[in-house]
Design an enzyme around this catalytic site. Structure first.
Site, PDB file in Angstrom:
ATOM      1  N   TYR A 183      -5.974  14.429  16.294  1.00 37.05           N
ATOM      2  CA  TYR A 183      -5.684  13.203  16.756  1.00 37.05           C
ATOM      3  C   TYR A 183      -4.652  12.844  17.510  1.00 37.05           C
ATOM      4  CZ  TYR A 183      -6.571   8.077  16.912  1.00 37.05           C
ATOM      5  OH  TYR A 183      -6.090   6.893  17.363  1.00 37.05           O
ATOM      6  N   GLY A 193      -3.390  15.083   4.224  1.00 38.20           N
ATOM      7  CA  GLY A 193      -2.966  13.911   5.345  1.00 38.20           C
ATOM      8  C   GLY A 193      -2.326  12.780   5.453  1.00 38.20           C
TER       9      GLY A 193
HETATM   10  N1  UFG Z   1      -7.970   4.988   1.206  1.00 39.15           N
HETATM   11  C1  UFG Z   1      -8.871   4.852  -0.103  1.00 39.15           C
HETATM   12  N2  UFG Z   1      -9.216   4.994  -0.063  1.00 39.15           N
HETATM   13  C2  UFG Z   1     -10.598   4.423   1.216  1.00 39.15           C
HETATM   14  C3  UFG Z   1     -10.189   4.192   2.382  1.00 39.15           C
HETATM   15  C4  UFG Z   1      -8.921   4.521   2.979  1.00 39.15           C
HETATM   16  O1  UFG Z   1      -7.734   4.903  -0.706  1.00 39.15           O
HETATM   17  O2  UFG Z   1     -11.836   4.668   1.000  1.00 39.15           O
HETATM   18  C5  UFG Z   1      -7.018   4.506   2.050  1.00 39.15           C
HETATM   19  C6  UFG Z   1      -5.870   5.845   2.422  1.00 39.15           C
HETATM   20  O3  UFG Z   1      -5.749   6.939   2.068  1.00 39.15           O
HETATM   21  C7  UFG Z   1      -4.879   5.283   3.297  1.00 39.15           C
HETATM   22  C8  UFG Z   1      -4.877   4.352   2.982  1.00 39.15           C
HETATM   23  O4  UFG Z   1      -6.412   3.551   2.410  1.00 39.15           O
HETATM   24  O5  UFG Z   1      -3.786   5.165   1.407  1.00 39.15           O
HETATM   25  C9  UFG Z   1      -5.423   3.202   4.658  1.00 39.15           C
HETATM   26  O6  UFG Z   1      -5.980   4.206   5.095  1.00 39.15           O
HETATM   27  P1  UFG Z   1      -7.183   3.620   7.036  1.00 39.15           P
HETATM   28  O7  UFG Z   1      -8.416   5.075   6.882  1.00 39.15           O
HETATM   29  O8  UFG Z   1      -7.884   2.507   6.551  1.00 39.15           O
HETATM   30  O9  UFG Z   1      -6.276   4.040   7.600  1.00 39.15           O
HETATM   31  P2  UFG Z   1      -4.732   5.283   7.818  1.00 39.15           P
HETATM   32  O10 UFG Z   1      -3.752   4.717   7.579  1.00 39.15           O
HETATM   33  O11 UFG Z   1      -5.377   6.563   7.307  1.00 39.15           O
HETATM   34  O12 UFG Z   1      -5.302   5.444   9.136  1.00 39.15           O
HETATM   35  C10 UFG Z   1      -4.752   4.917  10.582  1.00 39.15           C
HETATM   36  C11 UFG Z   1      -5.654   4.289  11.681  1.00 39.15           C
HETATM   37  C12 UFG Z   1      -5.567   5.631  12.134  1.00 39.15           C
HETATM   38  C13 UFG Z   1      -4.231   6.213  12.539  1.00 39.15           C
HETATM   39  C14 UFG Z   1      -3.980   6.049  11.584  1.00 39.15           C
HETATM   40  C15 UFG Z   1      -2.115   6.709  11.771  1.00 39.15           C
HETATM   41  O13 UFG Z   1      -7.274   4.025  11.601  1.00 39.15           O
HETATM   42  O14 UFG Z   1      -6.411   6.070  13.476  1.00 39.15           O
HETATM   43  O15 UFG Z   1      -3.951   4.765  11.136  1.00 39.15           O
HETATM   44  O16 UFG Z   1      -2.094   7.640  10.982  1.00 39.15           O
HETATM   45  F1  UFG Z   1      -4.225   7.122  12.947  1.00 39.15           F
END
Ligand code: UFG
Length: 317
Positions: free
Chosen positions: A139, A279
């Site tokens: 992505y 990741g």
């Molecule tokens: N998390 C949980 N439980 C859940 C969902 C998320 O503990 O049910 C945690 C994740 O592990 C992370 C944080 O909450 O630590 C935020 O997670 P998100 O999935 O909401 O967002 P991300 O940081 O993984 O992703 C965002 C964007 C992506 C982008 C990324 C950049 O949504 O599109 O940042 O690395 F790629």
């Protein structure tokens, strides 16, 4: 201005379409509705259903568009690891079709949805636009390739382009909000649990080197993010490709987000500890100094406002 918004039936594209209409622009949305929703396209925008590859040239040809705001993309990190070919084809392949259609039609400005995922595991915090880009999944890699293509089109074809690298977008703007069929994001999942719709919220890892052991992320309200697109549009200059981070500059932990959700909803939200998600970097926080200094942008909504607007949106549906 007459503007083409690709992906304008999706979460961020629909919010920005609404803001563009509020600012008096003419908006045409091009969306294949593979993940977007027809009824998310704001009233006043014309929807053309199709992929960029099939339809961008037809829509742009001879129609007098001033600029494109390009949101259409596949955006799930996990899915991209399972189906890298899909991400290269839909994200890079379709973006190249759009760029060629713009060139043929003589449309010289583009604002593009890039992502924090282009940086990968950060070397230092907060992340600057000049930091190394080492994406850790297809992505982020596909979005970085589009940033690179934009830079080349600027240098070689005189395109004026701005890539906005989003950190963690949340909240809603009136009728436009987050409605993913597969929801992986933290805030909507916690709010669904507050509604009693989902299972308990699983915290992905509590052993990170952060103050409470859970990951820190930089949350930004979708309406603040949207405003940056209007500023970026005005700032597009022929032959120049600029990159701006978009975040608040501060990090909130998963546990803090859940606490804010409890306070805003007034509900008891069941939470369980789970293993780390593959990741996930421990800390992802943007420096947004460049866009503050160059475009005069600054966020106006805090985490409580994001959660509150997302909660109002969720309950309205
Ligand atoms: N998390 C949980 N439980 C859940 C969902 C998320 O503990 O049910 C945690 C994740 O592990 C992370 C944080 O909450 O630590 C935020 O997670 P998100 O999935 O909401 O967002 P991300 O940081 O993984 O992703 C965002 C964007 C992506 C982008 C990324 C950049 O949504 O599109 O940042 O690395 F790629």
């Amino acid at each position: 201005m007459k503007l083409l918004v690709t992906g304008g039936a999706g979460y961020i594209g629909s919010v920005v379409s609404a803001q563009l209409l509020e600012a008096g622009h003419e908006v045409v949305v091009l969306d294949d509705l593979s993940t977007g929703h027809e009824d998310a396209v704001p009233e006043g925008a014309r929807l053309v259903r199709g992929t960029l590859r099939e339809s961008a040239a037809d829509v742009l040809g001879g129609a007098g568009f001033d600029a494109v705001l390009h949101f259409a993309a596949k955006s799930l990190v996990g899915e991209s690891v399972e189906k890298p070919g899909l991400y290269w084809d839909k994200n890079l392949g379709e973006s190249l079709a759009l760029l060629e259609a713009m060139r043929t039609a003589g449309v010289g400005r583009i604002v593009f949805s890039s992502t924090a995922a282009t940086y990968g595991e950060p070397e230092s915090t907060p992340i600057l636009e000049t930091d190394p880009t080492r994406p850790t999944n297809p992505y982020g890699a596909s979005k970085l390739a589009i940033d690179t293509a934009l830079a080349e089109y600027a240098r070689l074809h005189g395109l004026g382009g701005v890539s906005l690298r989003y950190f963690n977008v949340a909240g809603a703007h009136g009728r436009q909000g987050e409605r993913h069929a597969v929801e992986t994001h933290l805030i909507p999942n916690v709010l669904r649990a507050a509604l009693g719709e989902g299972a308990a919220v699983r915290v992905f890892g509590e052993d990170y080197p952060t103050p409470d052991g859970t990951c820190l992320r930089d949350y930004i309200h979708v309406a603040d993010l949207g405003r940056a697109h209007l500023l970026a549009l005005e700032a597009c200059a022929p032959g120049v490709h600029e990159i701006f981070n978009l975040g608040s500059g501060t990090g909130n932990s998963v546990r803090e987000v859940i606490e804010v959700c409890r306070t805003v909803t007034g509900r008891d939200i069941p939470v369980e500890a789970g293993p780390r998600r593959a990741g996930d970097p421990a800390v992802l926080v943007a420096s947004s100094e460049k866009i503050r200094a160059r475009l005069g942008w600054k966020p106006e909504h805090d985490l409580t406002a994001m959660v509150s607007d997302a909660w109002t949106f969720l309950r309205s549906r």
